[in-house]
Motif scaffolding. Structure first.
Motif, PDB file in Angstrom:
ATOM      1  N   ALA A  67       0.829  -1.201   0.000  1.00  0.00           N
ATOM      2  CA  ALA A  67       0.000   0.000   0.000  1.00  0.00           C
ATOM      3  C   ALA A  67       0.863   1.251   0.000  1.00  0.00           C
ATOM      4  O   ALA A  67       0.525   2.255  -0.637  1.00  0.00           O
ATOM      5  N   GLU A  68       2.000   1.190   0.675  1.00  0.00           N
ATOM      6  CA  GLU A  68       2.895   2.347   0.735  1.00  0.00           C
ATOM      7  C   GLU A  68       3.450   2.678  -0.654  1.00  0.00           C
ATOM      8  O   GLU A  68       3.576   3.848  -1.034  1.00  0.00           O
ATOM      9  N   CYS A  69       3.774   1.637  -1.419  1.00  0.00           N
ATOM     10  CA  CYS A  69       4.288   1.839  -2.768  1.00  0.00           C
ATOM     11  C   CYS A  69       3.215   2.427  -3.679  1.00  0.00           C
ATOM     12  O   CYS A  69       3.482   3.342  -4.474  1.00  0.00           O
ATOM     13  N   VAL A  70       1.999   1.927  -3.553  1.00  0.00           N
ATOM     14  CA  VAL A  70       0.901   2.462  -4.359  1.00  0.00           C
ATOM     15  C   VAL A  70       0.626   3.917  -3.979  1.00  0.00           C
ATOM     16  O   VAL A  70       0.387   4.764  -4.851  1.00  0.00           O
ATOM     17  N   ALA A  71       0.683   4.235  -2.695  1.00  0.00           N
ATOM     18  CA  ALA A  71       0.483   5.620  -2.263  1.00  0.00           C
ATOM     19  C   ALA A  71       1.540   6.534  -2.873  1.00  0.00           C
ATOM     20  O   ALA A  71       1.229   7.644  -3.330  1.00  0.00           O
TER      21      ALA A  71
END
Length: 217
Positions: A67-71
Motif C-alpha cells: 500500500a505504501e508503494c501504491v500511495a
C-alpha cells in the motif's frame, strides 16, 4: 493528447506510447508484471490511441506490491488527467486515501478495478474513484452503468491477443480508454463520467442465466 498515469508493472522502454517511467519497484518488462502492464496499456490504447502513458511501476517479481508503494505512485501521478489502477488492495490504507483525495482535488480522474464479488478493494473503494468491474455484455468499446456497491461501471473483461489477462483489470483499462478519448477531445472530466452514466448501452447489473421476459400478448 491526453496524459494517463498507469500504476502497474513496467512497460518496455521502447513502448510507443510511453512518456515517462518511474520505477518505484524494480519490475521486469518480460515478467508477469510486465505482461500485465502491457495488456493494460493495450486495452487503454484501444479506446484512446493518442494517449501518452506515464508508467508508475509498483509491481516487481510478480503482481505483488505494498500500500505504501501504491500511495507513492499516486502522489507521483500528480499532473495526469487520468490515473489507471487496474488492480485492488485489500486494505484501505490512509496514505493511499490521502493521495487519491489530492488527485481528485486537483481535477484528475482515478479509474480502478473492482471485483464482482467479495470484500471491497482499494483504491476502487475510496469515495470519488471511478470503480469498474468486468461485464460480459460489453465489447471492447462498450460499457455499462451498474451502480453496485462495489462498482459503478462495467466494461469488457477480455482483450484480444492477451488470453492470460482478463476480468476487472482489463475492464478498468478498457473503460479508462473510453474516458481518455473523450477527455482528450476536450470534454470536461466530471462531465464525461456523468455522460457515460447517462448514455451507457447497458443499464443495471448483468444477470447471467436469466432469459429476457417474453413480449406481452
Amino acid at each position: 493528447m491526453i496524459r494517463v498515469a498507469l500504476i502497474d508493472g513496467p512497460l518496455a522502454a521502447d513502448h510507443p506510447a510511453l512518456g515517462a517511467r518511474n520505477l518505484l519497484r524494480a519490475g521486469d518488462a518480460a515478467g508477469p508484471e510486465g505482461t500485465h502492464a502491457a495488456a493494460m496499456a493495450a486495452a487503454l490504447l484501444a479506446g484512446c490511441p493518442g494517449a501518452r502513458i506515464d508508467n508508475l511501476v509498483v509491481f516487481g517479481g510478480g503482481l505483488t506490491t505494498t500500500a505504501e508503494c501504491v500511495a507513492s505512485a499516486l502522489e507521483a501521478a500528480e499532473g495526469a488527467a487520468l490515473v489507471l489502477c487496474a488492480f485492488g488492495m485489500a486494505r484501505a490504507d490512509p496514505g493511499m486515501a490521502a493521495a487519491v483525495a489530492r488527485l481528485l482535488d486537483a481535477g484528475a480522474l482515478v479509474v480502478a478495478a473492482a471485483p464482482a464479488r467479495g470484500a471491497p478493494v482499494y483504491p476502487a473503494g475510496f469515495a470519488g474513484v471511478v470503480s469498474v468491474q468486468g461485464d460480459a455484455r460489453c465489447g471492447p468499446g462498450d460499457w455499462s452503468r451498474l451502480d453496485l456497491p462495489q462498482a459503478r461501471f462495467g466494461a469488457c473483461p477480455a482483450l484480444a491477443g492477451h488470453p492470460g489477462v482478463g476480468g476487472a483489470s482489463v475492464a478498468a483499462a478498457h473503460f479508462a480508454g473510453i474516458v481518455a478519448r473523450r477527455i482528450g477531445a476536450g470534454e470536461d472530466p466530471a462531465g464525461v463520467i456523468a455522460e457515460l452514466a447517462r448514455t451507457a448501452p447497458h443499464q443495471g447489473r448483468e444477470r447471467r442465466g436469466i432469459a429476457p421476459a417474453a413480449p406481452p400478448g
